[in-house]
Enzyme design. Structure first.
Site, PDB file in Angstrom:
ATOM      1  N   LYS A   1      91.901  83.797 -63.865  1.00 32.16           N
ATOM      2  CA  LYS A   1      91.742  85.218 -63.545  1.00 32.16           C
ATOM      3  C   LYS A   1      93.047  85.854 -63.061  1.00 32.16           C
ATOM      4  CE  LYS A   1      87.210  85.952 -64.122  1.00 32.16           C
ATOM      5  NZ  LYS A   1      86.045  86.483 -63.456  1.00 32.16           N
TER       6      LYS A   1
ATOM      7  N   ARG B   1      82.497  77.951 -63.903  1.00 32.31           N
ATOM      8  CA  ARG B   1      82.727  78.449 -65.274  1.00 32.31           C
ATOM      9  C   ARG B   1      84.227  78.412 -65.567  1.00 32.31           C
ATOM     10  NH1 ARG B   1      83.588  83.377 -67.990  1.00 32.31           N
ATOM     11  NH2 ARG B   1      82.371  83.595 -69.933  1.00 32.31           N
TER      12      ARG B   1
END
Length: 260
Positions: free
Chosen positions: A203, A237
């Site tokens: 991210k 995830r």
């Protein structure tokens, strides 16, 4: 949970696996590397992403769901569209992963009908605008309150709590300080009594901290995956299944004194 984006524009692996054969080979590779779930997405939810029609998303996702669901691990489908949810269930999917937490019209009813596990995620705003000055008075309590309300809405719609997981939505309408506060206080969500999914892999928050490009964030991704596990996350995830699987094994061994 191994990420399989069959999109041309996802933030990390857009266009890498949007051809069927490439996507299937990657799913097989992730399973060999230790993925317990394969999460297939046909619409990018990165900041600024364009919307995809229901018919286009079905075209991208369903053939792959049908094939990957035969490989021996559950298939999750990352979608907010009721039609895609229903088609995914018919194609063999074992889970729905919804960044909009079943707030789209008809989504609650469909998931109640198909009786698949569902992950409810928090997002402030919509993908195209969610990073335009996100604001909270208390990010942890507000995200937790939203997820508590969505769990209640699911229960009221006839979805058993045993089928519900939650995701605080790292990077979805949050600044770096918001994301860090959620991560360091992730254990606060355990009292909602449903499994926590943490999606932090590659991210932008990791790039902000390290200065690394999106495809050079493996070490940072592993660090936050371990922190999330320590805070009680049950589903991680990730893009990098092999390395994260090793982290999971070390975490379990040091917490149970038993290798699995």
């Amino acid at each position: 949970m191994g990420i399989l984006n069959v999109t041309p524009d996802s933030f990390s692996d857009g266009a890498r696996f949007n051809q069927f054969d490439q996507a299937l080979a990657h799913a097989e590779e992730m399973i060999e590397q230790g993925a317990d779930i394969i999460d297939i997405g046909g619409e990018s939810t990165r900041p600024g992403a364009k919307a995809v029609s229901e018919s286009e998303e079905i075209k991208r996702v369903i053939p792959l769901v049908e094939r990957v669901s035969r490989l021996g691990v559950p298939v999750s489908v990352d979608t907010s569209k009721p039609g895609v949810m229903r088609a995914s269930a018919e194609a063999g999917a074992g889970m729905i992963n919804d960044v909009r937490a079943l707030t789209e019209p008809g989504a609650l009813a469909v998931v109640s009908e198909i009786k698949l596990p569902v992950c409810l995620m928090h997002m402030q705003g919509q993908p195209r605008t969610m990073q335009h000055n996100p604001s909270y008075q208390d990010v942890v309590s507000e995200v937790k309150g939203f997820l508590r309300e969505r769990i209640a809405a699911c229960v009221n719609a006839g979805i058993d709590t045993s089928l519900i997981a939650i995701d605080p939505g790292f990077g979805f309408g949050k600044t770096l300080p918001h994301n860090l506060e959620l991560l360091t206080q992730l254990s606060c969500f355990n009292d909602l009594n449903v499994p926590i999914l943490a999606g932090l892999s590659r991210k932008s928050m990791l790039g902000q901290i390290t200065g690394r490009d999106v495809n050079d964030r493996l070490a940072a991704s592993l660090a936050v995956a371990l922190i999330a596990m320590q805070q009680g996350a049950k589903i991680i995830r990730v893009h990098d299944v092999k390395q994260t699987s090793d982290v999971k094994k070390i975490f379990i061994a040091t917490n149970t004194a038993e290798l699995i």
